[in-house]
Design a protein around this motif. Structure first.
Motif, mmCIF file in Angstrom:
data_model
loop_
_atom_site.group_PDB
_atom_site.id
_atom_site.type_symbol
_atom_site.label_atom_id
_atom_site.label_comp_id
_atom_site.label_asym_id
_atom_site.label_seq_id
_atom_site.Cartn_x
_atom_site.Cartn_y
_atom_site.Cartn_z
ATOM 1 N N ILE A 101 0.808 -1.213 0.000
ATOM 2 C CA ILE A 101 0.000 0.000 0.000
ATOM 3 C C ILE A 101 0.847 1.271 0.000
ATOM 4 O O ILE A 101 0.529 2.244 -0.694
ATOM 5 N N ASP A 102 1.942 1.298 0.730
ATOM 6 C CA ASP A 102 2.762 2.510 0.796
ATOM 7 C C ASP A 102 3.342 2.870 -0.568
ATOM 8 O O ASP A 102 3.332 4.036 -0.968
ATOM 9 N N ALA A 103 3.850 1.860 -1.269
ATOM 10 C CA ALA A 103 4.449 2.115 -2.582
ATOM 11 C C ALA A 103 3.400 2.589 -3.583
ATOM 12 O O ALA A 103 3.676 3.447 -4.436
ATOM 13 N N LEU A 104 2.184 2.046 -3.478
ATOM 14 C CA LEU A 104 1.115 2.474 -4.379
ATOM 15 C C LEU A 104 0.693 3.909 -4.093
ATOM 16 O O LEU A 104 0.554 4.735 -5.007
ATOM 17 N N LEU A 105 0.516 4.229 -2.825
ATOM 18 C CA LEU A 105 0.055 5.566 -2.461
ATOM 19 C C LEU A 105 1.121 6.636 -2.680
ATOM 20 O O LEU A 105 0.810 7.823 -2.710
ATOM 21 N N ALA A 106 2.362 6.214 -2.847
ATOM 22 C CA ALA A 106 3.433 7.183 -3.109
ATOM 23 C C ALA A 106 3.328 7.781 -4.506
ATOM 24 O O ALA A 106 3.943 8.817 -4.789
#
Length: 254
Positions: A220-225
């Motif tokens: 999720i973190d990489a996507l939301l970045a």
């Protein structure tokens, strides 16, 4: 993720959870939800559960449906009317999910009818688009998704378009454990925003576009970045309390 667009974490429970399980989940997460000015949190559940969940939702968490018919009433056995959803108190409805398209004959044309009907009944449509693995491997993903968007948004004005949410879900990544890389997701979601810009100009910069397809706490973190990814439509990872809370916190911290 653009900080000017409020992120959305929408759980799609599909055909899971009994009434007791659903209520336990809602009671567990209600007090943990951030303000809706920070993150829009949504749970889309089975129709039978909707009223029970709406009655117990907190200030922030909102409930959505997973599908609806475009007609208010009629001889449509087994379907759910948008009028019923409106009076039930749900705030969102998923439209055009790939499972509905593949298994229940949903078409781009019926998606468009449902989008118009949802807006008429003050429901926020989460409009799903996405491609098969064959299309991805053929290199025509953006063209296919562009056509889906154009048809889904046919005859929708700027104001109504702004009240929608798009969910890009590559079919090959739904429930498979496979996930589009953040770069693949961003590329296609940017293409979706470009199509919306061709239809609505600057309004497109305000429309939220989510990624869906085996989203979990690890990715999720990489996507939301990514600049154009404004949240996630989440299947399996939304069924577990701690997992769902992790996704919400990731959106809150961006």
């Amino acid at each position: 993720m653009n900080k000017h667009r409020i992120p959305v974490i929408a759980g799609n429970w599909k055909m899971y959870k009994t009434r007791d399980e659903a209520l336990q989940f809602i009671y567990a997460v209600n007090q943990e939800m951030p303000s809706r000015d920070e993150v829009e949190t949504v749970i889309c559940a089975n129709d039978v559960l909707l009223r029970d969940l709406v009655k117990r939702q907190g200030e922030s968490l909102k409930i959505g449906a997973q599908n609806m018919h475009f007609a208010e009433n009629g001889a449509f056995t087994g379907e759910t009317s948008p009028l019923v959803l409106e009076t039930t108190g749900v705030a969102y409805v998923i439209i055009g999910h790939s499972e509905r398209r593949a298994m229940f004959n949903e078409t781009d044309e019926t998606v468009n009818l449902k989008v118009h009907s949802a807006i008429k009944h003050d429901l926020t449509p989460i409009v799903c688009v996405g491609e098969s693995l064959e299309i991805r491997e053929a290199g025509t993903t953006n063209e296919v998704v562009k056509n889906q968007i154009i048809k889904a948004y046919a005859n929708l004005n700027d104001k109504d378009a702004l009240s929608t949410i798009v969910a890009y879900e590559p079919i090959w990544a739904i429930g498979t454990g496979k996930t589009a890389t953040p770069e693949q997701a961003e590329e296609t979601i940017k293409a979706i925003r470009d199509v919306l810009a061709s239809l609505y100009g600057e309004v497109a910069s305000k429309i939220r576009i989510l990624y869906g397809g085996s989203v979990n706490a690890k990715n999720i973190d990489a996507l939301l970045a990514k600049e154009n990814i404004d949240g996630a439509l989440v299947g399996g990872a939304s069924l577990d309390v701690s997992s769902y809370l992790t996704l919400v916190k990731a959106a809150l911290n961006k």
